[in-house]
Design a protein around this motif. Structure first.
Motif, mmCIF file in Angstrom:
data_model
loop_
_atom_site.group_PDB
_atom_site.id
_atom_site.type_symbol
_atom_site.label_atom_id
_atom_site.label_comp_id
_atom_site.label_asym_id
_atom_site.label_seq_id
_atom_site.Cartn_x
_atom_site.Cartn_y
_atom_site.Cartn_z
ATOM 1 N N GLN A 376 0.862 -1.196 0.000
ATOM 2 C CA GLN A 376 0.000 0.000 0.000
ATOM 3 C C GLN A 376 0.887 1.231 0.000
ATOM 4 O OE1 GLN A 376 -3.305 -0.075 2.780
ATOM 5 N NE2 GLN A 376 -3.291 2.131 2.924
ATOM 6 N N SER A 414 -3.917 7.362 9.673
ATOM 7 C CA SER A 414 -4.430 6.110 9.096
ATOM 8 C C SER A 414 -3.296 5.224 8.568
ATOM 9 C CB SER A 414 -5.416 6.412 7.970
ATOM 10 O OG SER A 414 -4.797 7.228 7.005
ATOM 11 N N TYR A 415 -2.219 5.855 8.095
ATOM 12 C CA TYR A 415 -1.105 5.034 7.592
ATOM 13 C C TYR A 415 -0.326 4.415 8.749
ATOM 14 C CZ TYR A 415 2.045 3.252 4.034
ATOM 15 O OH TYR A 415 2.747 2.403 3.207
ATOM 16 N N TYR A 418 -2.259 1.525 9.717
ATOM 17 C CA TYR A 418 -2.050 0.434 8.754
ATOM 18 C C TYR A 418 -0.760 -0.327 9.086
ATOM 19 C CZ TYR A 418 -0.185 -1.516 4.357
ATOM 20 O OH TYR A 418 0.395 -2.322 3.425
ATOM 21 N N ASN A 421 -1.224 -2.464 12.108
ATOM 22 C CA ASN A 421 -1.941 -3.701 11.803
ATOM 23 C C ASN A 421 -1.029 -4.740 11.159
ATOM 24 O OD1 ASN A 421 -4.255 -2.661 12.887
ATOM 25 N ND2 ASN A 421 -5.084 -1.940 10.945
ATOM 26 N N GLN A 422 -0.108 -4.277 10.296
ATOM 27 C CA GLN A 422 0.834 -5.212 9.664
ATOM 28 C C GLN A 422 1.742 -5.856 10.726
ATOM 29 O OE1 GLN A 422 -1.160 -4.877 6.928
ATOM 30 N NE2 GLN A 422 0.639 -5.696 5.920
#
Length: 445
Positions: A376, A414-415, A418, A421-422
């Motif tokens: 992403q 938000s990044y 992200y 979460n990874q």
């Protein structure tokens, strides 16, 4: 095992309109009443983390007073003073130079003096030393030592005041001895069954719950050895105050929770299954989240719920919805009455404790980050794209990561989420929050 720093607690006590909130805001930096990044929670400015020179402490506002009549002001000030005496390491007693020495001040001063806690007499609204210094000396009559003249509005005299406050911190106690025991705070609203859970874990009634005035003292620590491992349970029970105003009770509960959470590594938030998850639960959860503690949500009184095969899932969703800001928290359905699943609490505490202190090798983190960036693309703005150079873990409890980027402004919340979460996909980190610090590093041309 590293030594754990315990943050001292400083409480502010004083009559209405002497300027407690102004001092609070000035020290804490404005607008701390709203917790950022925590959807659904705005809360009273009851506590704030303050740094002075190399000292960190938690500042607590012991409560607003409704100025109805002199008697009510005095009784509420006594209540405030008692909260301060119960929970604080140092007490700031604030008076107002313009109103002069008032009867209520003397009565509360007596109470504070008898507590044998360090009390710092702070005379506010001294906007001009020349004009008011003679009036400041009048407060020597309170018999609690030298008055410190300040002006909260103009931020005058803060240096001397904070030097005096921090001089009373116990430097030795500030770093506790190496202690391998897992410290668990059991928190939650009154009557959700916190003491019953601890009593059941001990197997005997060691936590005395009674209505005698004075049993509301500091959180009770219970040491338990289970399967050869030592645990310290910090209980915030003891809110057995009759006919108290609801707001005061809630404030008292939050102050007690802050004090308990501060000392713990893991927080067990107890929720009443019958009542369901409430806004008050979210406030308490927010304290643990703010402080970066590992969290287990224990839904108690599960034996009292009518169940079918969907109940657990539906209930879990409800809890996740209200406490959406801590999706990492573990959830356990228990009953202190029947003892159902209580032994599982120990297993969960162990797992969550390991995750809270887990370290990940820098090489592995950078592999995860490179893969995440490939999957992403980082955000861009006006043709400039975010570049991520390097990630490394700098601390545990909670696991804390520094990410070096070309432009902090481009690193959207938000990044970061992200990337979190990874990392969680690979390592789990169940039960613990993760903290990210974004640093800028200029491109090497």
């Amino acid at each position: 095992m590293s030594k754990k720093k315990i943050k001292p607690i400083v409480a502010v006590v004083g009559r209405p309109n002497v300027g407690k909130s102004t001092l609070f805001n000035a020290l804490a930096g404005e607008n701390i009443s709203i917790v950022k990044d925590t959807p659904g929670i705005t809360r009273d400015r009851i506590y704030a983390d303050i740094s002075w020179l190399d000292m960190n402490f938690t500042l607590i506002d012991t409560g607003g007073i409704e100025p109805d009549s002199k008697d009510i002001i005095l009784s509420q000030m006594r209540e405030q003073a008692q909260i301060a005496i119960d929970t604080a390491d140092v007490i700031i007693f604030m008076v107002d130079v313009k109103q002069g020495l008032v009867d209520a001040d003397s009565k509360v001063a007596d109470m504070l003096r008898r507590s044998h806690k360090p009390v710092i007499l702070t005379v506010n609204k001294v906007d001009s030393y020349d004009k008011y210094m003679a009036d400041v000396y009048e407060f020597y009559n309170l018999g609690i030592g030298e008055p410190f003249a300040i002006s909260s509005v103009n931020k005058l005299g803060f240096g001397e005041l904070l030097d005096e406050v921090t001089s009373h911190f116990d430097k030795e106690a500030a770093t506790e001895e190496e202690d391998d025991r897992i410290k668990v705070a059991i928190v939650g609203k009154p009557n959700v069954g916190k003491s019953s859970i601890i009593n059941k874990l001990i197997g005997e009634n060691r936590v005395i719950v009674s209505d005698i005035a004075g049993t509301t003292r500091d959180a009770i620590d219970t040491e338990i050895t289970h399967n050869g491992k030592e645990y310290v349970f910090i209980d915030t029970a003891g809110l057995r105050r009759k006919n108290k105003i609801k707001e005061e009770l809630e404030r008292y509960m939050i102050i007690r929770t802050v004090a308990a959470v501060e000392r713990a590594d893991i927080v067990v938030l107890v929720i009443d299954a019958v009542e369901g998850v409430t806004e008050q639960d979210a406030k308490i959860a927010g304290i643990a989240h703010d402080r970066g503690k590992a969290v287990i949500i224990a839904v108690n009184k599960w034996d009292a719920i009518q169940k079918d095969n969907k109940t657990v899932n539906e209930y879990t969703q409800k809890v996740r919805q209200v406490l959406s800001f801590m999706s990492y928290a573990e959830i356990l359905f228990i009953s202190a009455v029947t003892g159902q699943r209580l032994p599982k609490l120990y297993e969960m505490i162990d797992v969550v404790n390991e995750n809270h202190s887990m370290r990940v090798a820098t090489g592995v983190l950078n592999e995860i980050m490179a893969e995440a960036v490939a999957l992403q693309q980082p955000p861009s703005d006006k043709g400039k794209r975010l570049r991520l150079y390097y990630i490394t873990q700098v601390a545990v409890k909670p696991p804390t990561f520094v990410i070096f980027v070309n432009d902090k402004e481009l690193m959207h919340f938000s990044y970061t989420r992200y990337l979190e979460n990874q990392i969680r996909e690979t390592f789990g980190f169940r039960g613990t929050p993760l903290k990210f610090i974004i640093r800028e590093r200029k491109d090497k041309k």
